[in-house]
Write an enzyme that holds these catalytic residues in place. Structure first.
Site, mmCIF file in Angstrom:
data_model
loop_
_atom_site.group_PDB
_atom_site.id
_atom_site.type_symbol
_atom_site.label_atom_id
_atom_site.label_comp_id
_atom_site.label_asym_id
_atom_site.label_seq_id
_atom_site.Cartn_x
_atom_site.Cartn_y
_atom_site.Cartn_z
ATOM 1 N N GLY A 59 0.841 -1.190 0.000
ATOM 2 C CA GLY A 59 0.000 0.000 0.000
ATOM 3 C C GLY A 59 0.871 1.232 0.000
ATOM 4 O O GLY A 59 2.077 1.155 -0.245
ATOM 5 N N HIS A 60 0.285 2.384 0.292
ATOM 6 C CA HIS A 60 1.046 3.628 0.283
ATOM 7 C C HIS A 60 1.241 4.197 1.689
ATOM 8 O O HIS A 60 1.629 5.338 1.850
ATOM 9 C CB HIS A 60 0.371 4.668 -0.628
ATOM 10 C CG HIS A 60 0.378 4.286 -2.081
ATOM 11 N ND1 HIS A 60 -0.132 5.084 -3.073
ATOM 12 C CD2 HIS A 60 0.839 3.173 -2.713
ATOM 13 C CE1 HIS A 60 0.014 4.486 -4.252
ATOM 14 N NE2 HIS A 60 0.596 3.324 -4.051
#
Ligand SMILES: *[C@@H]1O[C@H](CO)[C@@H](O)[C@H](O)[C@H]1NC(C)=O
Ligand SMILES: *[C@@H]1O[C@H](CO)[C@@H](O)[C@H](O)[C@H]1NC(C)=O
Length: 387
Positions: free
Chosen positions: A226-227
């Protein structure tokens, strides 16, 4: 008289009344939109606590709005696997829960958005923006979402808007790293929202916190791919409400593009973000593990030369250790127009794992953090942009 007394006793100690979607025609392998909304409507009218039950099995579901207000607390218990339609529909949300007080969503079930059928077509960003969100919680108060999975959302998995006192517990989000714009839980214009002991694997921010959010807690969350976990981006729109009181604690972030970050647009509208604390966080192979980015300008959509007018104050990053996949492990790039105030960093131990393995960098601009404890890399050992 005695009978009536007994009946009252019975009502007050009774288990919640159960509204099984099967009784409303909801059968496995069929579209349960009608059955689910009918069961909910009756349960919602009950003056005693009620439970809507989706038994084990696999079901299809077209977009639905589950709307209150209800007369008493209501639990929606999903044991089954619920699958979204794959044809492109104009709905902005697949399943919306709205205007409900004392809502519980539970049961170990799965909401499968079938995103893998559309991510591939997502080259054009506008197309992606109109894809439905898996689950929306709009104007929910005193809610609990526990032991539920959101899988392969077409766009954001969860959007929380205008809600107060809503807890996500042992919530699970799963989508592959390449899925586009699939933020895990986005929170905006809400107060008292917590995400606890949850696992988020997705293609965009694990948790993102937008404007007008207060008292948001993220603890015991594992994030990645993810970020990362982010506040913002802020300042893009006029009259954004302040962000006040964010706690991110006891989280493990692995193999993500960013770790914990606060981002605001340059050339922005005015705004404020304060009292944000990031503590006891383990980073495994994370890009930009600690980041304040007030020149956030993806796709060159803005004039990066003008400063952000979002004031950031009272921020701490404490006990953050592990490995960075980028040489810049700590970056505090504050606004040249309104420097950050009250920033504290303590006990940071981040090692760069790149092949040529230079020492990790800590970059600062327009901020003078208060530094204490172990500091690897040394605080502000290089200016922003040196790498
Ligand atoms: C920290 O998070 C983990 C989940 O990653 C959880 O099991 C544990 O109970 C949490 N510890 C504390 C002290 O909250
Ligand atoms: C930041 O913290 C200081 C000291 O605790 C406090 O006086 C100030 O009001 C805080 N600022 C904001 C915007 O909360």
């Amino acid at each position: 008289m005695a009978a009536m007394f007994l009946m009252l006793m019975f009502v007050s100690i009774a288990e919640a009344q159960v509204f099984d979607i099967g009784k409303y025609g909801g059968k496995p392998n069929s579209n349960i939109a009608q059955a689910l909304t009918s069961a909910f409507t009756e349960a919602c009218a009950s003056t005693t606590p009620s439970k809507v039950l989706v038994p084990k099995g696999t079901y299809n579901l077209s977009p639905v709005k589950i709307s209150g207000p209800c007369k008493a607390p209501i639990e929606i218990q999903v044991h089954g696997i619920i699958i979204a339609q794959t044809e492109n529909d104009p709905a902005t949300t697949w399943v919306s829960f709205q205007y409900i007080d004392h809502l519980t969503l539970s049961g170990g079930g799965v909401f499968d958005g079938q995103g893998h059928k559309v991510w591939g077509k997502c080259g054009n960003n506008n197309y992606c923006k109109h894809l439905p969100i898996n689950l929306a919680f709009n104007f929910i108060t005193n809610g609990l979402v526990q032991d539920v999975t959101s899988k392969d959302s077409k766009q954001f998995h969860v959007n929380v808007l205008g809600s107060k006192e809503l807890k996500f517990l042992r919530f699970k989000i799963s989508a592959p790293e390449h899925s586009i714009n699939t933020d895990g839980i986005h929170i905006g214009r809400s107060k008292g929202i917590s995400v606890i002991d949850s696992r988020i694997e997705t293609g965009d921010d694990c948790v993102s916190i937008g404007d007008d959010s207060q008292q948001i807690t993220v603890t015991g969350v594992t994030c990645g791919p993810g970020h990362g976990i982010s506040v913002g981006s802020l300042g893009k729109y006029q009259n954004e409400g302040p962000v006040i009181g964010i706690t991110v604690k006891n989280c493990t972030i692995s193999n993500t593009m960013n770790g914990v970050r606060i981002k605001t647009w340059p050339a922005s509208f005015p705004g404020t973000a304060s009292n944000m604390h990031f503590e006891d966080i383990i980073m495994n192979n994370v890009g930009n593990p600690v980041l304040i980015d007030q020149v956030y300008c993806p796709w060159n959509q803005c004039n990066a030369k003008l400063p952000s007018r979002v004031k950031i104050s009272n921020v701490s990053f404490k006990n953050i250790r592990g490995t960075s996949s980028t040489p810049v492990a700590v970056k505090l790039a504050c606004s040249s127009g309104i420097p950050c105030q009250g920033v504290e960093i303590a006990n940071i131990d981040l090692t760069y794992t790149g092949k040529d393995a230079p020492k990790a960098l800590s970059q600062c601009s327009h901020v003078q953090p208060k530094v204490s404890g172990r500091m690897n890399p040394p605080a502000c050992n290089s200016p922003v942009g040196a790498n």
